[in-house]
Design a protein around this motif. Sequence first.
Motif, PDB file in Angstrom:
ATOM      1  N   THR A  86      82.598  51.662  11.984  1.00 57.69           N
ATOM      2  CA  THR A  86      82.017  52.494  10.937  1.00 57.69           C
ATOM      3  C   THR A  86      82.617  53.889  10.938  1.00 57.69           C
ATOM      4  O   THR A  86      83.056  54.399  11.979  1.00 57.69           O
ATOM      5  N   ASN A  87      82.610  54.502   9.755  1.00 59.85           N
ATOM      6  CA  ASN A  87      83.039  55.890   9.599  1.00 59.85           C
ATOM      7  C   ASN A  87      82.163  56.550   8.553  1.00 59.85           C
ATOM      8  O   ASN A  87      81.695  55.887   7.617  1.00 59.85           O
ATOM      9  N   TYR A  88      81.956  57.860   8.720  1.00 54.08           N
ATOM     10  CA  TYR A  88      81.076  58.600   7.824  1.00 54.08           C
ATOM     11  C   TYR A  88      81.710  59.917   7.391  1.00 54.08           C
ATOM     12  O   TYR A  88      82.432  60.560   8.159  1.00 54.08           O
ATOM     13  N   ALA A  89      81.383  60.317   6.184  1.00 51.86           N
ATOM     14  CA  ALA A  89      81.729  61.663   5.748  1.00 51.86           C
ATOM     15  C   ALA A  89      80.921  62.658   6.571  1.00 51.86           C
ATOM     16  O   ALA A  89      79.777  62.385   6.959  1.00 51.86           O
ATOM     17  N   ASP A  90      81.499  63.818   6.824  1.00 52.59           N
ATOM     18  CA  ASP A  90      80.805  64.824   7.635  1.00 52.59           C
ATOM     19  C   ASP A  90      79.462  65.215   7.016  1.00 52.59           C
ATOM     20  O   ASP A  90      78.509  65.519   7.737  1.00 52.59           O
ATOM     21  N   SER A  91      79.388  65.182   5.697  1.00 49.60           N
ATOM     22  CA  SER A  91      78.176  65.623   5.009  1.00 49.60           C
ATOM     23  C   SER A  91      76.986  64.696   5.240  1.00 49.60           C
ATOM     24  O   SER A  91      75.836  65.099   5.020  1.00 49.60           O
ATOM     25  N   VAL A  92      77.229  63.468   5.687  1.00 50.89           N
ATOM     26  CA  VAL A  92      76.129  62.517   5.882  1.00 50.89           C
ATOM     27  C   VAL A  92      76.012  62.051   7.331  1.00 50.89           C
ATOM     28  O   VAL A  92      75.055  61.337   7.667  1.00 50.89           O
ATOM     29  N   LYS A  93      76.945  62.445   8.167  1.00 49.66           N
ATOM     30  CA  LYS A  93      76.950  61.989   9.555  1.00 49.66           C
ATOM     31  C   LYS A  93      75.653  62.398  10.251  1.00 49.66           C
ATOM     32  O   LYS A  93      75.205  63.534  10.132  1.00 49.66           O
ATOM     33  N   GLY A  94      75.042  61.434  10.942  1.00 47.19           N
ATOM     34  CA  GLY A  94      73.790  61.698  11.627  1.00 47.19           C
ATOM     35  C   GLY A  94      72.560  61.469  10.776  1.00 47.19           C
ATOM     36  O   GLY A  94      71.441  61.427  11.296  1.00 47.19           O
ATOM     37  N   ARG A  95      72.749  61.314   9.470  1.00 51.70           N
ATOM     38  CA  ARG A  95      71.615  61.074   8.561  1.00 51.70           C
ATOM     39  C   ARG A  95      71.694  59.697   7.910  1.00 51.70           C
ATOM     40  O   ARG A  95      70.659  59.080   7.645  1.00 51.70           O
ATOM     41  N   PHE A  96      72.904  59.233   7.622  1.00 52.93           N
ATOM     42  CA  PHE A  96      73.096  57.941   6.959  1.00 52.93           C
ATOM     43  C   PHE A  96      73.640  56.929   7.962  1.00 52.93           C
ATOM     44  O   PHE A  96      74.403  57.288   8.868  1.00 52.93           O
ATOM     45  N   THR A  97      73.262  55.674   7.771  1.00 56.46           N
ATOM     46  CA  THR A  97      73.770  54.590   8.598  1.00 56.46           C
ATOM     47  C   THR A  97      74.216  53.438   7.708  1.00 56.46           C
ATOM     48  O   THR A  97      73.421  52.936   6.899  1.00 56.46           O
ATOM     49  N   ILE A  98      75.470  53.024   7.868  1.00 51.82           N
ATOM     50  CA  ILE A  98      75.980  51.885   7.136  1.00 51.82           C
ATOM     51  C   ILE A  98      75.929  50.662   8.051  1.00 51.82           C
ATOM     52  O   ILE A  98      76.208  50.760   9.248  1.00 51.82           O
ATOM     53  N   SER A  99      75.543  49.531   7.486  1.00 53.04           N
ATOM     54  CA  SER A  99      75.502  48.281   8.247  1.00 53.04           C
ATOM     55  C   SER A  99      75.805  47.131   7.302  1.00 53.04           C
ATOM     56  O   SER A  99      75.828  47.314   6.071  1.00 53.04           O
ATOM     57  N   LEU A 102      73.059  50.809   3.146  1.00 54.63           N
ATOM     58  CA  LEU A 102      73.198  52.223   3.472  1.00 54.63           C
ATOM     59  C   LEU A 102      71.794  52.775   3.653  1.00 54.63           C
ATOM     60  O   LEU A 102      71.055  52.936   2.686  1.00 54.63           O
ATOM     61  N   GLN A 103      71.449  53.023   4.910  1.00 59.34           N
ATOM     62  CA  GLN A 103      70.159  53.636   5.221  1.00 59.34           C
ATOM     63  C   GLN A 103      70.340  55.137   5.167  1.00 59.34           C
ATOM     64  O   GLN A 103      71.158  55.698   5.908  1.00 59.34           O
ATOM     65  N   MET A 104      69.582  55.778   4.305  1.00 62.55           N
ATOM     66  CA  MET A 104      69.727  57.215   4.097  1.00 62.55           C
ATOM     67  C   MET A 104      68.436  57.907   4.524  1.00 62.55           C
ATOM     68  O   MET A 104      67.380  57.663   3.929  1.00 62.55           O
ATOM     69  N   ASN A 105      68.520  58.733   5.554  1.00 64.12           N
ATOM     70  CA  ASN A 105      67.379  59.472   6.064  1.00 64.12           C
ATOM     71  C   ASN A 105      67.594  60.970   5.875  1.00 64.12           C
ATOM     72  O   ASN A 105      68.710  61.418   5.630  1.00 64.12           O
ATOM     73  N   SER A 106      66.514  61.719   6.002  1.00 64.72           N
ATOM     74  CA  SER A 106      66.586  63.180   5.878  1.00 64.72           C
ATOM     75  C   SER A 106      67.350  63.591   4.627  1.00 64.72           C
ATOM     76  O   SER A 106      68.228  64.451   4.675  1.00 64.72           O
ATOM     77  N   LEU A 107      66.998  62.990   3.527  1.00 62.47           N
ATOM     78  CA  LEU A 107      67.725  63.228   2.282  1.00 62.47           C
ATOM     79  C   LEU A 107      67.546  64.652   1.793  1.00 62.47           C
ATOM     80  O   LEU A 107      66.480  65.264   1.961  1.00 62.47           O
TER      81      LEU A 107
END
Length: 121
Positions: A57-70, A80-85
């Motif tokens: 997996t890889n993430y954009a810096d703007s979503v790292k730590g908040r979004f999870t792809i699976s 795409l689980q999106m938390n702390s929106l």
Amino acid sequence: QVQLVESGGGLVQPGGSLRLSCAASGSIFSINAMVWYRQAPGKEREWVASITSGGDTNYADSVKGRFTISSDNAKNTVYLQMNSLKPEDTAVYSCNFRLRTRRFGTVGSFWGQGTQVTVSS
């Protein structure tokens, strides 16, 4: 052919969570990668996150730590689980699959229809 159907978008308050899904169906031999993009009003489309068939997996810096792809490879589905929106996460989110439709075919790029995510109080 290949069809991608997205679901899970909607309106959420800042700090809330949403889970997007994108399911592929049709003539699929193998999937190389599954990717989420987003496009906010008046802005260019940006890459959000990606996952390979091997699970990298890889993430954009703007979503790292908040979004999870699976993914669920058996169901040809990516999540795409999106938390702390945040309000700045407001955009149309689109999934993209890089896949082969036959054993020795080239890798093609297929898109979902997009789903609106709005983060607002």
